[in-house]
Design a protein around this motif. Sequence first.
Motif, PDB file in Angstrom:
ATOM      1  N   TYR A   8      -3.999 -19.666  -4.686  1.00  0.00           N
ATOM      2  CA  TYR A   8      -4.445 -20.043  -6.034  1.00  0.00           C
ATOM      3  C   TYR A   8      -3.429 -20.886  -6.795  1.00  0.00           C
ATOM      4  O   TYR A   8      -3.686 -21.281  -7.927  1.00  0.00           O
ATOM      5  CB  TYR A   8      -4.761 -18.784  -6.849  1.00  0.00           C
ATOM      6  CG  TYR A   8      -5.868 -17.930  -6.270  1.00  0.00           C
ATOM      7  CD1 TYR A   8      -6.905 -18.503  -5.535  1.00  0.00           C
ATOM      8  CD2 TYR A   8      -5.888 -16.555  -6.469  1.00  0.00           C
ATOM      9  CE1 TYR A   8      -7.914 -17.728  -5.003  1.00  0.00           C
ATOM     10  CE2 TYR A   8      -6.911 -15.768  -5.949  1.00  0.00           C
ATOM     11  CZ  TYR A   8      -7.913 -16.354  -5.213  1.00  0.00           C
ATOM     12  OH  TYR A   8      -8.925 -15.587  -4.698  1.00  0.00           O
ATOM     13  N   ARG A  50     -14.251 -17.467  -1.850  1.00  0.00           N
ATOM     14  CA  ARG A  50     -13.428 -18.307  -2.715  1.00  0.00           C
ATOM     15  C   ARG A  50     -12.102 -18.698  -2.074  1.00  0.00           C
ATOM     16  O   ARG A  50     -11.332 -19.458  -2.655  1.00  0.00           O
ATOM     17  CB  ARG A  50     -13.230 -17.633  -4.067  1.00  0.00           C
ATOM     18  CG  ARG A  50     -12.615 -16.232  -4.021  1.00  0.00           C
ATOM     19  CD  ARG A  50     -12.503 -15.688  -5.434  1.00  0.00           C
ATOM     20  NE  ARG A  50     -11.905 -16.691  -6.278  1.00  0.00           N
ATOM     21  CZ  ARG A  50     -12.130 -16.835  -7.586  1.00  0.00           C
ATOM     22  NH1 ARG A  50     -12.921 -16.026  -8.212  1.00  0.00           N
ATOM     23  NH2 ARG A  50     -11.529 -17.777  -8.268  1.00  0.00           N
TER      24      ARG A  50
ATOM     25  N   LEU B  48     -11.787 -13.948 -10.624  1.00  0.00           N
ATOM     26  CA  LEU B  48     -10.338 -14.074 -10.759  1.00  0.00           C
ATOM     27  C   LEU B  48      -9.998 -14.105 -12.247  1.00  0.00           C
ATOM     28  O   LEU B  48     -10.493 -14.951 -12.978  1.00  0.00           O
ATOM     29  CB  LEU B  48      -9.831 -15.354 -10.084  1.00  0.00           C
ATOM     30  CG  LEU B  48      -8.327 -15.639 -10.263  1.00  0.00           C
ATOM     31  CD1 LEU B  48      -7.473 -14.577  -9.564  1.00  0.00           C
ATOM     32  CD2 LEU B  48      -7.960 -17.028  -9.754  1.00  0.00           C
ATOM     33  N   LEU B 120     -10.397 -22.533 -10.760  1.00  0.00           N
ATOM     34  CA  LEU B 120     -10.494 -21.251 -10.063  1.00  0.00           C
ATOM     35  C   LEU B 120     -10.644 -20.044 -10.991  1.00  0.00           C
ATOM     36  O   LEU B 120     -11.141 -19.005 -10.568  1.00  0.00           O
ATOM     37  CB  LEU B 120      -9.230 -21.024  -9.215  1.00  0.00           C
ATOM     38  CG  LEU B 120      -8.974 -21.974  -8.057  1.00  0.00           C
ATOM     39  CD1 LEU B 120      -7.691 -21.573  -7.342  1.00  0.00           C
ATOM     40  CD2 LEU B 120     -10.145 -21.957  -7.081  1.00  0.00           C
ATOM     41  N   VAL B 121     -10.213 -20.173 -12.233  1.00  0.00           N
ATOM     42  CA  VAL B 121     -10.104 -18.989 -13.100  1.00  0.00           C
ATOM     43  C   VAL B 121     -11.456 -18.659 -13.736  1.00  0.00           C
ATOM     44  O   VAL B 121     -12.076 -19.503 -14.370  1.00  0.00           O
ATOM     45  CB  VAL B 121      -9.030 -19.215 -14.178  1.00  0.00           C
ATOM     46  CG1 VAL B 121      -9.002 -18.049 -15.166  1.00  0.00           C
ATOM     47  CG2 VAL B 121      -7.666 -19.406 -13.533  1.00  0.00           C
ATOM     48  N   ASP B 122     -11.887 -17.422 -13.544  1.00  0.00           N
ATOM     49  CA  ASP B 122     -13.166 -17.001 -14.109  1.00  0.00           C
ATOM     50  C   ASP B 122     -13.009 -16.421 -15.513  1.00  0.00           C
ATOM     51  O   ASP B 122     -13.870 -16.598 -16.358  1.00  0.00           O
ATOM     52  CB  ASP B 122     -13.823 -15.965 -13.186  1.00  0.00           C
ATOM     53  CG  ASP B 122     -14.183 -16.574 -11.841  1.00  0.00           C
ATOM     54  OD1 ASP B 122     -14.819 -17.641 -11.841  1.00  0.00           O
ATOM     55  OD2 ASP B 122     -13.803 -16.013 -10.803  1.00  0.00           O
TER      56      ASP B 122
END
Lengths: 133, 233
Positions: A8, A50, B48, B120-122
């Motif tokens: 990430y 993911r 995430l 990517l960050v939820d």
Amino acid sequence: MKVLTTNYITCAVKACKSSSAAFPLHFKDAELVQEELELNSDFIRNVLPRIEWPALVTTAVELGFTTLPSTKPAPEQLDEKMLQDLHTLLVETQVTEGKLVCGNCGHEYNIHQGIANFLLPNHLGINLPTPFV
Amino acid sequence: MLPTPDTSHINPLTTYEPSEDSYLVLDTLTSDASFLHSRFPASSPTPLILELGTGSGIISAFISSNPIALFGRKDLHLLGTDANPLACAATQKTLSLTPGPKYFLGAVTADLFSPVRKGLVDVLVFNPPYVPTPEVPRLQGEEDESSWDEESRLLALTYAGGEDGMEVTRRVLEGMGDVLSKRGIAYILLCRSNRPEIVVEELREKGWTCEKVGGSGKRGGIEKLEIWRIWKE
């Protein structure tokens, strides 16, 4: 920090963001600890979509985990062994010491007591606030 | 009432001690659970969560230990950043002391989300340094910084928000479009002196949906602290 973190994150240097060489960052001199934790197969199944698989394989090999298949397993391929292997790598393994190195600019980020430090030296200039236009 | 994580081990001289604002974030997330349930159904990929400026770690620990109450699912994973390595250590300790699932990826020392990959960050959670001050301290001291100067700088980092108390929050509002996923949402705390009505108007002009989902310290009809949920429909 858990191994999945490296899936990430990338180099903090702005100019590296667009470079494919900056992801994943590469482990150097990594020290690992394992903590035995209960397997939650929902987590493994739901986190899999993911994950950037090739990057995870690269990271895993650098840390000595060589059992991952080269392509991402399909949901029906997640047998007990595969679930357990992924659980061990993603959930139970912590990196406590070492470095993460950018393949583009070569900058080394230290990991100490499980905490990676992504603050850049002042000359690489991140301390200036972005104007809010 | 969900249990509050234990942060009694922290050193309040170098790490922000949980206060009214921290507890407001916990209460707001709890009361917003039905939105989170419908935004992140259990059949969708694991959400995430990224907390910026984790400090003691109380907020991340609270989320991490209450996945079912807050999200209606067992699988969450979280990442935290703080510019202060001592706060990162405090966060990791708080998480390790908190019972519940162990899906905290780690606290990394960073300037906000600078090392986090795009899209990517939820769920982004930020209880910022929001107090108006003449300036925002440097993230790193000079090499000859005394321990006294370091302590004052680290403490100032927890509250000093520069002009209107918004200098740090503005950088987050400006950059969050890049780090949030398509289903991503942000919970941002604003105080009265941040002039939330102007901040929110500017966000709406840029296409964000903003809803006030928490508030505290009402005086004469005006709340001292507010939490806004910000997202794209």
